[in-house]
Scaffold this motif. Structure first.
Motif, short mmCIF file in Angstrom:
data_model
loop_
_atom_site.label_atom_id
_atom_site.label_comp_id
_atom_site.label_asym_id
_atom_site.label_seq_id
_atom_site.Cartn_x
_atom_site.Cartn_y
_atom_site.Cartn_z
N ASP A 115 24.57 -76.85 31.23
CA ASP A 115 25.50 -77.44 30.26
C ASP A 115 25.85 -78.87 30.63
N THR A 116 26.06 -79.10 31.95
CA THR A 116 26.39 -80.45 32.40
C THR A 116 25.31 -81.42 31.96
N LEU A 117 24.08 -81.03 32.19
CA LEU A 117 22.96 -81.91 31.85
C LEU A 117 22.91 -82.15 30.34
N GLN A 118 23.08 -81.09 29.59
CA GLN A 118 23.09 -81.20 28.13
C GLN A 118 24.15 -82.20 27.67
N ASN A 119 25.32 -82.05 28.27
CA ASN A 119 26.45 -82.89 27.91
C ASN A 119 26.15 -84.36 28.20
N LEU A 120 25.57 -84.61 29.39
CA LEU A 120 25.25 -85.98 29.78
C LEU A 120 24.20 -86.57 28.84
N ILE A 121 23.25 -85.77 28.46
CA ILE A 121 22.20 -86.26 27.56
C ILE A 121 22.81 -86.60 26.21
N ARG A 122 23.75 -85.74 25.78
CA ARG A 122 24.37 -86.01 24.49
C ARG A 122 25.13 -87.32 24.50
N HIS A 123 25.73 -87.66 25.67
CA HIS A 123 26.49 -88.91 25.76
C HIS A 123 25.64 -90.08 26.26
N SER A 124 24.35 -89.90 26.35
CA SER A 124 23.42 -90.96 26.78
C SER A 124 23.79 -91.59 28.12
N GLN A 125 24.25 -90.79 29.07
CA GLN A 125 24.54 -91.34 30.40
C GLN A 125 23.32 -91.11 31.27
N ILE A 126 22.45 -92.12 31.28
CA ILE A 126 21.12 -91.89 31.83
C ILE A 126 21.15 -91.67 33.33
N ALA A 144 37.10 -90.87 25.86
CA ALA A 144 36.70 -92.13 26.48
C ALA A 144 37.73 -92.61 27.51
N PHE A 145 38.97 -92.17 27.38
CA PHE A 145 40.01 -92.62 28.32
C PHE A 145 40.02 -91.79 29.60
N ALA A 146 39.39 -90.64 29.55
CA ALA A 146 39.38 -89.78 30.73
C ALA A 146 38.43 -90.37 31.77
N PRO A 147 38.77 -90.27 33.06
CA PRO A 147 37.85 -90.81 34.06
C PRO A 147 36.50 -90.10 34.00
N GLN A 148 35.44 -90.86 34.28
CA GLN A 148 34.12 -90.27 34.19
C GLN A 148 33.85 -89.40 35.41
N PRO A 203 21.72 -98.35 29.44
CA PRO A 203 21.90 -99.37 28.41
C PRO A 203 23.27 -100.03 28.52
N LEU A 204 23.39 -101.17 27.89
CA LEU A 204 24.69 -101.85 27.83
C LEU A 204 25.64 -100.98 27.03
N PRO A 205 26.81 -100.63 27.61
CA PRO A 205 27.70 -99.72 26.88
C PRO A 205 28.07 -100.28 25.51
N GLU A 255 13.11 -87.64 25.97
CA GLU A 255 13.34 -88.53 24.82
C GLU A 255 14.35 -89.61 25.18
N LEU A 256 15.41 -89.20 25.89
CA LEU A 256 16.45 -90.16 26.28
C LEU A 256 15.87 -91.24 27.19
N ILE A 257 15.11 -90.80 28.18
CA ILE A 257 14.58 -91.76 29.16
C ILE A 257 13.56 -92.68 28.51
N CYS A 258 12.73 -92.12 27.62
CA CYS A 258 11.75 -92.96 26.94
C CYS A 258 12.43 -93.99 26.05
N PHE A 259 13.51 -93.59 25.43
CA PHE A 259 14.19 -94.51 24.51
C PHE A 259 14.77 -95.69 25.27
N TYR A 260 15.37 -95.40 26.44
CA TYR A 260 16.03 -96.47 27.20
C TYR A 260 15.19 -96.98 28.36
N ASN A 261 13.96 -96.52 28.49
CA ASN A 261 13.09 -96.97 29.57
C ASN A 261 13.73 -96.77 30.94
N ASN A 262 14.38 -95.63 31.12
CA ASN A 262 14.92 -95.27 32.43
C ASN A 262 15.93 -96.29 32.95
#
Lengths: 652, 332
Positions: free
Chosen positions: A134-145, A118-122, A182-184, A172-179
């Motif tokens: 892999d990048t996409l998988q990783n982003l989905i895992r961290h919910s960075q829509i 979390a301290f590393a720059p995004q 979300p508030l971190p 699934e991610l997009i449906c959950f957060y409605n595109n």
């Protein structure tokens, strides 16, 4: 820890070593008659010790919440202050995060070990970024829509193939957060103070039609039950009810095996699909039958979704009978209801216009002393609603106390919801208690909760003042007044008037020991009120004006406290600002003022008062008599008196 | 001197221009006066700083402080639960501590400063969170993680018998970005030499192998292992060292036969020249076929003591006595 865990083996290890050394000499082998038994280590998780230690810490009623600094200057003293202080702290954190993101090149050092992600720059993704699956998988895992969508588009542009699996996950991610991003998670305070605004937005269609979610759904070929499920759940979560239902039917026609959660989602929005209660009930039954057809076992969310639909039924009797049917059915299925279930039951049974229902008694008997964890989003609504029912529906303080006890069992306080629900809860609790409890008992609870847990709103303060008025407990007034000053209630006319009324109606009794210092304090309060209104502080606009009655009460209280100087100052104010003050002080006030003028031998002031009385068309006769009897007036004063009330009076 | 110039200054301002000139010339004659007042009402405009300041002050709005709460210790009940008020270590906070504390240096006879705004109280570490009730509560809470004391290990002798090896390592807890401490890998192993069984050769060899890891005063062997990165590895290594040294000490290598007198670790009367010499002296003049006289055990011990321990008054004195006894000379 490694070594302690090895302790038993260490023992056998050394005895082996010694045995070999003994064996070498053929000497007598160590006597093994005294066997030792080492008990097994008690297994514990990394935080168990901390939890155990934390359980020893109780609540300190004098301390503010631990998120605030424990310092008199930094403890918030009003509801606005609480919000401002907490949000200011969080704003600081946000600013730090912003700087970190803005100057990412300066924060490359990674000292932590193991490194903290979390301290590393995004990562920042641009057109040129090198992306892969892999990048996409990783982003989905961290919910960075937002980033996930950017990367997805990039991959499509570059013609990199995306597997159906990844597409499904993204859907699934997009449906959950409605595109929407979300508030971190880390903005706790924002979440805590924000829900109020959320409540207004509920039940409005917010689903984004025709956007990425539906495109993605179109791209997934062949369609699977999961992709249908994701889209249906997303649509019903954001109240796109018709299309969700249509999709459900489509999926059923194509004979996809959907899951329970999807059906639950559609059931919960069925009140948007049908108009009347009967039709809704019919639809729910239909959906449940489909579930049975697919051999799906209903769960807690099904129960809550059904009750949610039932709670929208206008017909009280029908709602009641349907709710009971649902409950009986689910009891057979051995599904444990959550607090959310009880919330729905309360709003079904305890309606404003319906007959009085004592269902809450049964509910409380059922769940008394139990600890709850969150299982359903509506679980947080229970406590506020239950307290509301106690106050407005049943008006029962013992029930309210039971609910409060339940709230403070174990970690149940986590289910209070947010600041809005918490204040609603305490508002009802306080209003109920100050109407039903004896004032002393009530003040004990007041001392425990105010101001660190709850700060009474002006309406509740008025209820409290009413209770004080009824009990004539004038000795509580200094405390309450200082609280009102601190909570910023003094600009409310009704509160100020009532305070003065209580003080005027309940003169201190010298013989009661707790009343010894009351007259002095009452004088101070009166003077305080006078100053707050007459000389408002710079920043505050002049939002409270004197009325005749109000300033008359102040005058009387000052006279009673023996502060003649201030009293005459107040009277001068009355006299000078006659045209600005609506109404006049009562005759009794002025009478008392004149009496104190006589006591303090100030004939001029008494005559000014008389003049005021005459000018305002009040009955001047008794006052003139008093002045005449009380003073030995000189020529000037006598002539003035004559000019005011007429010759015939003096000659009498 | 300074007061003089201040006087002059005041005069200059009050007097007329003529007087001003006169004084001006005076100060010129007296350069030691320090500051020179080179102003003339006609030539220079005086910048009146004070007047400007006053207007500035008038403009500034008076800042009114918000009312602060009274310190919260006034509201505390006398039977409150102190552990809830002060649950953990923290800097002293006067408003939360209901004690009339005073600390700090003042002039003689005056009371020390009170607890409010007292840096002395904030600097020192306080133990307000470790009151006996707090410790009792925490012990109660931690009891469930404890196991009973092992059966059969009730006394020191028993546990020393069953666990002759003592292994020490340290866990570190600190506020740093890293949770690892390099010192945590270090493992210290202690064992009493008397717990290991040796013969003379093996003991000698073992002591030579371990070198200064053995403390002859306490009889304890200490092996410190810190060359591996992990504690487990270091522990295994220490145990390996102990086992290897022990078994190695029983091995007699062929070259150990070549041990000469100079390699001996201690002086033994039996093996040495002095025994032969002493026997030669006491057997002098005795026929070769007669039984030979033996040197007394006391003499042997004394010589060994003298050479092994070194010369001191006591050893030398005993040696003298024994020599006289050996030679049957009377000490007059």
């Amino acid at each position: 820890m490694y070594l302690t865990r090895r302790l038993p083996r260490l023992c056998t290890g050394t005895s082996q070593l010694l045995a070999t050394s003994c064996g070498r000499f053929n000497s007598k082998v160590a006597a093994s008659e005294d066997r030792i038994e080492i008990p097994n280590r008690v297994q514990r998780s990394p935080t168990d010790i901390l939890n155990a230690l934390a359980s020893t810490v109780g609540r300190d009623p004098t301390a503010p919440h631990y998120k605030y600094h424990d310092d008199p200057y930094l403890i918030p003293m009003s509801n606005v202050g609480k919000r401002t202080f907490a949000m200011a702290q969080e704003a600081g954190r946000k600013a730090a995060k912003f700087i970190k993101e803005e100057h990412r090149d300066l924060f490359k050092h990674q000292e932590a070990q193991p490194s903290i992600e979390a301290f590393a720059p995004q990562m920042v993704f641009t057109e040129e970024s090198d992306v892969n699956a892999d990048t996409l998988q990783n982003l989905i895992r961290h919910s960075q829509i937002t980033d996930a969508i950017t990367v997805y588009n990039l991959m499509k542009q570059k013609g990199i193939e995306i597997t159906n699996d990844t597409k499904q996950q993204l859907l699934e991610l997009i449906c959950f957060y409605n595109n929407e991003e979300p508030l971190p998670e880390e903005w706790i305070e924002e979440r805590w103070f924000k829900a109020n605004a959320d409540a207004r937005e509920r039940n409005r269609k917010t689903w984004k039609d025709g956007e990425l979610a539906e495109q993605l759904f179109g791209e997934i070929e062949p369609k699977t039950a999961q992709s249908y499920a994701a889209l249906i759940r997303g649509m019903s979560k954001y109240f796109q009810a018709e299309r969700a239902y249509a999709l459900l039917q489509e999926a059923t026609e194509k004979q996809f095996e959907l899951d329970t959660q999807t059906f639950n989602a559609v059931i919960s929005v069925s009140n948007f699909l049908k108009e009347t209660a009967d039709q809704r009930w019919e639809l729910c039954r239909d959906l449940l039958q489909q579930m049975a057809h697919q051999h799906l076992r209903p769960n807690l969310s099904t129960l809550n979704a059904l009750l949610e639909v039932v709670s929208t039924f206008g017909n009280f009797k029908f709602a009641r009978s349907s709710a009971l049917k649902v409950l009986a059915e689910f009891k057979q299925l051995e599904i444990e209801p959550s607090l959310g279930t009880y919330y729905y039951l309360l709003i079904i049974f305890c309606r404003e216009r319906g007959p009085v229902s004592h269902i809450i008694v049964d509910i409380l008997n059922e769940i008394k002393g139990r600890e709850f964890t969150i299982q359903h989003p509506k679980d947080t609504y229970f406590f506020a609603t239950a307290m509301d029912v106690c106050r407005n529906h049943l008006h029962d303080k013992s029930l309210a106390k039971k609910i409060d006890e339940l709230l403070h069992t174990g970690n149940n306080y986590d289910l209070i919801g947010d600041t809005y629900k918490e204040s609603v809860y305490y508002r009802h609790y306080f209003a109920l208690l100050c109407q039903t409890e004896p004032i002393d008992e009530f003040m004990k609870i007041y001392d425990l909760l105010v101001p660190n847990v709850y700060i009474p709103e002006p309406g509740i303060m008025e209820e409290i003042l009413k209770a004080v008025e009824m009990n004539g407990a004038v000795e509580l007034m200094p405390r309450l007044w200082s609280d009102m000053v601190i909570f910023d209630h003094i600009s409310r006319e009704s509160l100020v008037t009532r305070t003065l009324q209580i003080l005027v109606d309940n003169p201190a009794h010298e013989d009661i020991p707790s009343h010894q210092s009351i007259p002095d304090q009452v004088g101070k309060i009166a003077l305080d009120i006078y100053k707050k209104i007459a000389e408002p502080e710079g920043r505050r606009p002049k939002d409270l004006q004197f009325t005749g009655k109000m300033i008359g009460d102040i005058l009387m209280l000052l006279v009673r406290s023996g502060d003649f100087e201030k009293a005459s100052e107040v009277f001068t104010h009355i006299d000078k600002n006659q045209h600005r003050i609506p109404g006049t002080p009562s005759e009794k006030c002025l009478q008392e003022y004149v009496d104190s003028c006589i006591e303090n031998k100030a004939p001029t002031k008494a005559l000014t008062c008389l003049q005021y009385v005459v000018e305002n068309n009040m009955d001047s006769q008794p006052m003139a008599e008093r002045i005449n009897a009380g003073f030995t007036l000189n020529e000037v004063h006598l002539s003035k008196l004559k000019s005011l009330v007429g010759e015939n009076f003096v000659s009498k | 001197m300074a007061s003089l110039t201040r006087l002059l200054e005041r005069n200059l301002r009050n007097s007329s221009t003529a007087a001003g000139r006169r004084l001006y010339s005076q100060t010129q004659e007296e350069p030691a006066a320090g500051t020179k007042h080179e102003f003339d009402d006609e030539e220079f405009r005086v910048l009146n700083l004070r007047a400007a300041k006053q207007t500035d002050q008038q403009k500034r709005r008076v800042f009114k402080k918000e009312a602060a709460l009274p310190p919260r210790h006034l509201k505390m009940a006398t039977d409150q639960d102190w552990t809830a008020v002060w649950p953990g270590p923290r800097t002293f906070q006067p408003s939360s501590v209901p004690l009339p504390l005073r600390q700090g240096y003042t002039e003689k006879g005056a009371a020390p400063p009170s607890k409010f705004v007292n840096a002395e109280l904030m600097k020192i570490p306080n133990f307000l969170h470790l009151t006996p009730p707090a410790i009792r509560q925490q012990c109660e809470a931690l009891k469930k993680f404890c196991t009973p004391w092992p059966k059969g290990l009730e006394s020191v002798e028993k546990w020393e018998k069953h666990f002759p090896i003592e292994v020490k390592s340290t866990d570190y807890c600190h506020a740093l970005p890293t949770i690892r401490n390099p010192d945590a890998r270090r493992v210290t192993l202690n064992i009493k030499l008397s717990d290991l069984k040796f013969d003379a050769h093996a003991k000698d060899k073992f002591l030579r192998l371990v070198g200064d890891r053995y403390n002859p005063n306490t009889g304890i062997l200490t092996i410190v292992a810190d060359r591996c990165p992990l504690r487990k590895q270091n522990y295994d290594y220490a145990m390996y060292l102990l086992t290897a040294c022990y078994h190695e000490s029983f091995v007699t290598e062929p070259w150990e036969q070549n041990k000469s007198e100079a390699d001996m670790e201690y002086y033994s009367f039996e093996r040495n020249k002095s025994k032969q010499t002493a026997e030669a002296i006491i057997n002098w003049g005795i026929p070769t076929d007669a039984a030979k006289l033996e040197v007394s055990q006391d003499f042997a011990q004394t010589v060994e003591l003298l050479i092994n321990e070194g010369e001191n008054e006591y050893n030398l004195g005993r040696y003298k006595e024994e020599v006289l006894k050996l030679l049957s000379v009377r000490n007059e």
